[in-house]
Scaffold this active site. Structure first.
Site, PDB file in Angstrom:
ATOM      1  N   ASP A  14      26.099 -21.009  39.961  1.00 39.55           N
ATOM      2  CA  ASP A  14      24.879 -20.311  39.569  1.00 39.55           C
ATOM      3  C   ASP A  14      25.044 -19.903  38.096  1.00 39.55           C
ATOM      4  O   ASP A  14      26.152 -19.949  37.553  1.00 39.55           O
ATOM      5  CB  ASP A  14      24.731 -19.091  40.491  1.00 39.55           C
ATOM      6  CG  ASP A  14      23.693 -18.107  40.020  1.00 39.55           C
ATOM      7  OD1 ASP A  14      22.566 -18.545  39.723  1.00 39.55           O
ATOM      8  OD2 ASP A  14      24.007 -16.898  39.940  1.00 39.55           O
ATOM      9  N   ASP A  16      22.945 -16.921  36.110  1.00 41.79           N
ATOM     10  CA  ASP A  16      22.855 -15.468  35.925  1.00 41.79           C
ATOM     11  C   ASP A  16      23.827 -14.719  36.830  1.00 41.79           C
ATOM     12  O   ASP A  16      23.799 -14.886  38.052  1.00 41.79           O
ATOM     13  CB  ASP A  16      21.431 -14.974  36.231  1.00 41.79           C
ATOM     14  CG  ASP A  16      20.530 -15.037  35.011  1.00 41.79           C
ATOM     15  OD1 ASP A  16      21.032 -15.362  33.928  1.00 41.79           O
ATOM     16  OD2 ASP A  16      19.333 -14.745  35.143  1.00 41.79           O
ATOM     17  N   ARG A 136      -1.816 -11.467  36.156  1.00 42.51           N
ATOM     18  CA  ARG A 136      -0.588 -11.241  35.412  1.00 42.51           C
ATOM     19  C   ARG A 136      -0.831 -10.640  34.019  1.00 42.51           C
ATOM     20  O   ARG A 136       0.112 -10.182  33.366  1.00 42.51           O
ATOM     21  CB  ARG A 136       0.201 -12.549  35.270  1.00 42.51           C
ATOM     22  CG  ARG A 136       0.667 -13.113  36.612  1.00 42.51           C
ATOM     23  CD  ARG A 136       1.717 -14.181  36.430  1.00 42.51           C
ATOM     24  NE  ARG A 136       2.913 -13.631  35.808  1.00 42.51           N
ATOM     25  CZ  ARG A 136       3.888 -13.020  36.470  1.00 42.51           C
ATOM     26  NH1 ARG A 136       3.804 -12.858  37.792  1.00 42.51           N
ATOM     27  NH2 ARG A 136       4.944 -12.559  35.826  1.00 42.51           N
ATOM     28  N   ASP A 183       5.311 -15.729  45.188  1.00 46.01           N
ATOM     29  CA  ASP A 183       5.492 -17.150  44.915  1.00 46.01           C
ATOM     30  C   ASP A 183       5.198 -17.978  46.155  1.00 46.01           C
ATOM     31  O   ASP A 183       5.459 -17.547  47.280  1.00 46.01           O
ATOM     32  CB  ASP A 183       6.932 -17.445  44.470  1.00 46.01           C
ATOM     33  CG  ASP A 183       7.287 -16.766  43.164  1.00 46.01           C
ATOM     34  OD1 ASP A 183       6.387 -16.600  42.322  1.00 46.01           O
ATOM     35  OD2 ASP A 183       8.465 -16.395  42.989  1.00 46.01           O
ATOM     36  N   THR A 228      28.688 -26.525  52.062  1.00 49.05           N
ATOM     37  CA  THR A 228      29.398 -25.861  50.967  1.00 49.05           C
ATOM     38  C   THR A 228      30.418 -24.846  51.470  1.00 49.05           C
ATOM     39  O   THR A 228      30.323 -24.336  52.588  1.00 49.05           O
ATOM     40  CB  THR A 228      28.423 -25.123  50.032  1.00 49.05           C
ATOM     41  OG1 THR A 228      27.810 -24.044  50.758  1.00 49.05           O
ATOM     42  CG2 THR A 228      27.364 -26.051  49.475  1.00 49.05           C
TER      43      THR A 228
END
Length: 249
Positions: A14, A16, A136, A183, A228
């Site tokens: 990843d 961040d 927004r 979203d 994983t």
């Protein structure tokens, strides 16, 4: 790219909170470490942001830095600097279904009575639609006021439930986050999407390192995937420490 010592061990990272501080740039020390790690094992990046944002954080030419690079969870996928696939929600759903969603949302929001409405109620992103009942373009103060109304009246929650019924045939996922929006994206377009590009016979082990591995976090699905070996990290320094013990001792 020179093959690593153990090419059948792959580590996916990843961005961040794992390679950088949130929304920050990679440090020279971390970049040097990752380059060193890539001489030992196969390295890949899998981030939720788009490629320009990844380049801001990890440097321009990041797709050439490591064998695998996945931005937007793998909707944009590179191997050895070559583009493998670029998927978009419009291509995946088709324009007719996309128009169907947009038209329904506009009609629904026209009937929602809230104190203030501004602009940009639907933001089209390559991998998702972001829908905001207030729009927004609202100010910080209007955003804060809307959040209180939303919590009292479940505006977003009720809209999501209505959309789940209306578009049950499209197999969509809905994610409410932040103060003013939610979203909408195809189910499976989390970080596990990138695994489709990694053939099982090519790797003995696929490790994943991320910080938001808790349920509801955007690393959770790939962290818990059967394919994983998941590792939770707390900072870039922790990533470095764990990888040193696992792969470089």
């Amino acid at each position: 790219m020179t093959p690593p010592t153990n090419p059948k061990i792959l580590a996916l990272f990843d961005v961040d909170g794992t390679l950088t501080i949130p929304r920050g740039e990679i440090t020279p020390a971390m970049l040097t470490f990752m380059k060193s790690l890539s001489t030992k094992i196969t390295v890949g990046i899998v981030g939720g942001s788009d490629l320009p944002k990844q380049e801001e954080q990890l440097g321009s030419g990041v797709v050439d830095l490591f064998p695998y690079n996945f931005s937007q969870n793998g909707l944009v996928a590179y191997k050895d600097g070559e583009l493998m696939e670029m998927q978009t929600i419009s291509k995946f759903l088709g324009e007719d279904n996309l128009k169907r969603i947009v038209n329904w949302v506009m009609k629904y929001l026209a009937e929602v009575d809230i104190p203030v409405k501004r602009g940009t109620f639907i933001e089209f992103r390559s991998g998702m639609l972001n829908i905001s009942p207030i729009g927004r373009n609202c100010s910080r103060e209007e955003r804060n006021d809307y959040e209180k109304v939303d919590l009292e009246r479940n505006i977003r929650k009720n809209m999501v439930e209505a959309m789940k019924k209306e578009f049950a045939d499209l197999n969509l996922t809905y994610s409410i986050g932040g103060q003013i929006s939610f979203d909408v994206f195809p189910t499976g377009w989390d970080k596990t999407y990138c695994l489709k590009f990694l053939k099982e016979e090519d790797f003995d082990e696929i490790h994943f390192f991320g910080d938001k591995t808790f349920e509801g976090g955007n690393d959770y699905e790939i962290f818990t995937s059967d394919r994983t070996i998941g590792h939770t990290v707390t900072s870039p320094e922790d990533t470095m420490e764990q990888c040193t013990k696992l792969f470089m001792s």
